[in-house]
Structure formats: C-alpha cells, structure tokens
Write a protein that holds these residues in place. Structure first.
Motif, PDB file in Angstrom:
ATOM      1  N   SER A 158       0.837  -1.204   0.000  1.00  0.00           N
ATOM      2  CA  SER A 158       0.000   0.000   0.000  1.00  0.00           C
ATOM      3  C   SER A 158       0.870   1.251   0.000  1.00  0.00           C
ATOM      4  N   ALA A 159       0.471   2.246  -0.798  1.00  0.00           N
ATOM      5  CA  ALA A 159       1.237   3.491  -0.842  1.00  0.00           C
ATOM      6  C   ALA A 159       0.371   4.602  -1.401  1.00  0.00           C
ATOM      7  N   GLY A 160       0.595   5.818  -0.894  1.00  0.00           N
ATOM      8  CA  GLY A 160      -0.054   6.982  -1.464  1.00  0.00           C
ATOM      9  C   GLY A 160      -1.462   7.228  -0.984  1.00  0.00           C
ATOM     10  N   THR A 161      -1.829   6.695   0.177  1.00  0.00           N
ATOM     11  CA  THR A 161      -3.183   6.863   0.706  1.00  0.00           C
ATOM     12  C   THR A 161      -3.292   8.162   1.499  1.00  0.00           C
ATOM     13  N   THR A 162      -4.458   8.785   1.436  1.00  0.00           N
ATOM     14  CA  THR A 162      -4.774   9.918   2.291  1.00  0.00           C
ATOM     15  C   THR A 162      -5.805   9.479   3.329  1.00  0.00           C
ATOM     16  N   ILE A 163      -5.509   9.724   4.603  1.00  0.00           N
ATOM     17  CA  ILE A 163      -6.426   9.399   5.691  1.00  0.00           C
ATOM     18  C   ILE A 163      -6.902  10.698   6.329  1.00  0.00           C
ATOM     19  N   VAL A 164      -8.209  10.865   6.430  1.00  0.00           N
ATOM     20  CA  VAL A 164      -8.788  12.089   6.977  1.00  0.00           C
ATOM     21  C   VAL A 164      -9.809  11.715   8.042  1.00  0.00           C
ATOM     22  N   GLY A 165      -9.661  12.271   9.241  1.00  0.00           N
ATOM     23  CA  GLY A 165     -10.641  12.032  10.292  1.00  0.00           C
ATOM     24  C   GLY A 165     -10.492  10.659  10.906  1.00  0.00           C
ATOM     25  N   ALA A 166      -9.344  10.377  11.519  1.00  0.00           N
ATOM     26  CA  ALA A 166      -9.080   9.060  12.102  1.00  0.00           C
ATOM     27  C   ALA A 166      -8.863   9.176  13.604  1.00  0.00           C
ATOM     28  N   VAL A 167      -9.464   8.253  14.350  1.00  0.00           N
ATOM     29  CA  VAL A 167      -9.197   8.101  15.776  1.00  0.00           C
ATOM     30  C   VAL A 167      -8.655   6.698  15.980  1.00  0.00           C
ATOM     31  N   LEU A 168      -7.411   6.609  16.463  1.00  0.00           N
ATOM     32  CA  LEU A 168      -6.759   5.319  16.714  1.00  0.00           C
ATOM     33  C   LEU A 168      -6.414   5.289  18.196  1.00  0.00           C
ATOM     34  N   ARG A 169      -7.049   4.357  18.926  1.00  0.00           N
ATOM     35  CA  ARG A 169      -6.992   4.425  20.379  1.00  0.00           C
ATOM     36  C   ARG A 169      -6.623   3.067  20.983  1.00  0.00           C
ATOM     37  N   ASN A 170      -5.711   3.098  21.960  1.00  0.00           N
ATOM     38  CA  ASN A 170      -5.384   1.934  22.796  1.00  0.00           C
ATOM     39  C   ASN A 170      -4.756   0.775  22.028  1.00  0.00           C
ATOM     40  N   GLN A 171      -3.948   1.096  21.019  1.00  0.00           N
ATOM     41  CA  GLN A 171      -3.160   0.036  20.378  1.00  0.00           C
ATOM     42  C   GLN A 171      -1.983  -0.328  21.291  1.00  0.00           C
ATOM     43  N   THR A 172      -1.625  -1.607  21.335  1.00  0.00           N
ATOM     44  CA  THR A 172      -0.607  -2.065  22.276  1.00  0.00           C
ATOM     45  C   THR A 172       0.810  -1.954  21.718  1.00  0.00           C
ATOM     46  N   VAL A 173       0.979  -1.863  20.388  1.00  0.00           N
ATOM     47  CA  VAL A 173       2.310  -1.721  19.793  1.00  0.00           C
ATOM     48  C   VAL A 173       2.441  -0.359  19.119  1.00  0.00           C
ATOM     49  N   SER A 174       1.596  -0.082  18.148  1.00  0.00           N
ATOM     50  CA  SER A 174       1.672   1.180  17.426  1.00  0.00           C
ATOM     51  C   SER A 174       0.331   1.474  16.767  1.00  0.00           C
ATOM     52  N   ALA A 175      -0.061   2.744  16.793  1.00  0.00           N
ATOM     53  CA  ALA A 175      -1.308   3.117  16.124  1.00  0.00           C
ATOM     54  C   ALA A 175      -1.205   2.875  14.624  1.00  0.00           C
ATOM     55  N   VAL A 176      -0.044   3.207  14.045  1.00  0.00           N
ATOM     56  CA  VAL A 176       0.173   3.050  12.605  1.00  0.00           C
ATOM     57  C   VAL A 176       1.508   2.370  12.376  1.00  0.00           C
ATOM     58  N   ARG A 177       1.523   1.347  11.542  1.00  0.00           N
ATOM     59  CA  ARG A 177       2.770   0.765  11.043  1.00  0.00           C
ATOM     60  C   ARG A 177       2.681   0.812   9.527  1.00  0.00           C
TER      61      ARG A 177
END
Length: 242
Positions: free
Chosen positions: A216-235
């Motif tokens: 995956s590449a080149g994505t736009t993310i708008v309006g995201a809530v990422l909560r309580n991940q144990t390693v990382s919100a985004v990899r």
C-alpha cells in the motif's frame, strides 16, 4: 432471492443481504455459521451482478471470514477490460437509517482466529489473478468500497485482523468503526495511490493500521481516531508518504 429482486432498493442497484436465507440479524452463536455462508453468497452475487451489497441495521454474527473477492482480468474476447482490471467491483455499504451503523461481529472463540502468528481476517477485500486464483493481484483492485459498516473482532480471537483492504485507485474506506481489542490489527492494507480513508475509529489491537507486506502506498487518511493500540497506532511501509 426473489425477495431481494422485489425489494425497491434493487432497482436502484442495491442487493439487500438480509433477504438471503440463513442471514440472522442480532443472532446468537448457533446461527453464526449459516449467517456467514449466506453473507458470502450475497457478496458474491453482488459482485457478479455489479450491485452494491447493502447491510440493513443490526448485528451480523459470523464465525468465519467474509470474502469480498474480485478477479483481475478477463478472457481476451471481453471488451473494455484489461488483465489488470477486476471484473466488476465490490461495494459493501451499510444503512444510515438505524440508531447506529450495522455491525459485523466475530463469534467468541471462532475457529482459526486464535493464533497471532498466522492471523485470519474478519472481512477480506482481496483481488486475485484470474489465471491463478491462488495468487493475490495486489494493487489491482480498483473502485472497491466499504462504507458505513462497523467491524468487531469479538472475544477470544487474538489472531484476528478486522479488515484486509489491499486495494488500488478509486477505492475507499468510509465511516467505519472497528473494535480490535485483544486482536492483531484493525486494518491491514489500504486503498492506495491517491485513494482515501475517511472518518474511521479503531479501538485496540496491536496495530490500528498496518500496511507492512501489502505494498500500500499513497493513501490519504482524513478524520481518524486510533486508540489503545498495544504496539503502534500506525505501522506503515510505503514508497511515498502516508
């Protein structure tokens, strides 16, 4: 089903999945297998007929992967398509008429979802090479959509990926809430190359959004809530910025 064809929404391009025999809304574990099989049939029919798979309000309890699968390429006598283009596309859309979005929920301790080393997907958007249906044609699933449906990994399913969405241009994830507490990840893969993810909320999981190994590449993310991940919100692993 005849009842689906007679539904007023059918003429507008919507295949209402609750018309399929076996689909139980707000069901229990005893109905999960039948609901899973019926929903997979409905999604496949929507793809074949180039319709939108439409989920009315309620909770759909399943015990296995829901497969939103497409195939890239058609025989050479099929005009208007190339070897890199899926035949038709898949859109899964939830009703906006209820007090909350429709929910696809995995049954407790579902078979095959217990191993974090070999994770299994709850809702899988995957595009295959038409000449070799065992090989994923990643980055070739155009115009795929998930909108207005929530996903829940249930309890006792640590090896679960809620949504696999390794798709291409003009695909999207919109207005989706994911509960991945105790699971591997909320989303694996993204709609790539200028496509978008809008208004998502992911609770829990080792990772909220994970693209490693998907291309995956080149994505736009708008309006995201990422909560309580144990390693990382985004990899993220891509050759252009996220």
């Amino acid at each position: 089903p005849v009842s689906a064809q007679n539904d007023p929404l059918y003429a507008k391009g919507y295949l209402v999945v609750s018309h399929y025999p076996g689909v139980t809304i707000n069901g229990d574990t005893a109905t999960a297998a039948a609901t899973t099989a019926a929903l997979n049939t409905a999604i496949a029919d929507a793809y074949t007929s180039n319709l939108i798979a439409y989920f009315p309000p309620g909770t759909y309890l399943v015990n296995d992967t829901l497969k939103a699968h497409t195939a890239a390429g058609l025989p050479t006598n099929a005009p208007g398509y190339t070897s890199a283009t899926p035949r038709n596309h898949i859109a899964i859309v939830g009703a906006t008429t209820g007090s909350r979005r429709p929910v696809i929920k995995l049954a407790t301790n579902a078979t095959g979802f217990g191993n974090t080393g070999t994770p299994k997907v709850l809702l899988e958007f995957k595009n295959f090479d038409v000449t070799n249906v065992a090989v994923e044609a990643d980055g070739s699933g155009y115009n795929q959509m998930l909108r207005g449906v929530d996903l829940h990994c249930g309890s006792g399913n640590p090896g679960t990926i809620a949504l696999y969405f390794n798709q291409a241009q003009d695909s999207s994830i919109e207005n989706v809430g994911i509960t991945a507490t105790g699971a591997v990840s909320g989303i694996r893969g993204l709609p790539a190359r200028g496509s978008h993810v809008v208004n998502i909320e992911i609770e829990g999981g080792q990772y909220g959004i994970d693209t490693v190994g998907t291309g995956s590449a080149g994505t736009t993310i708008v309006g995201a809530v990422l909560r309580n991940q144990t390693v990382s919100a985004v990899r993220y692993d891509g050759f252009v910025p996220l």
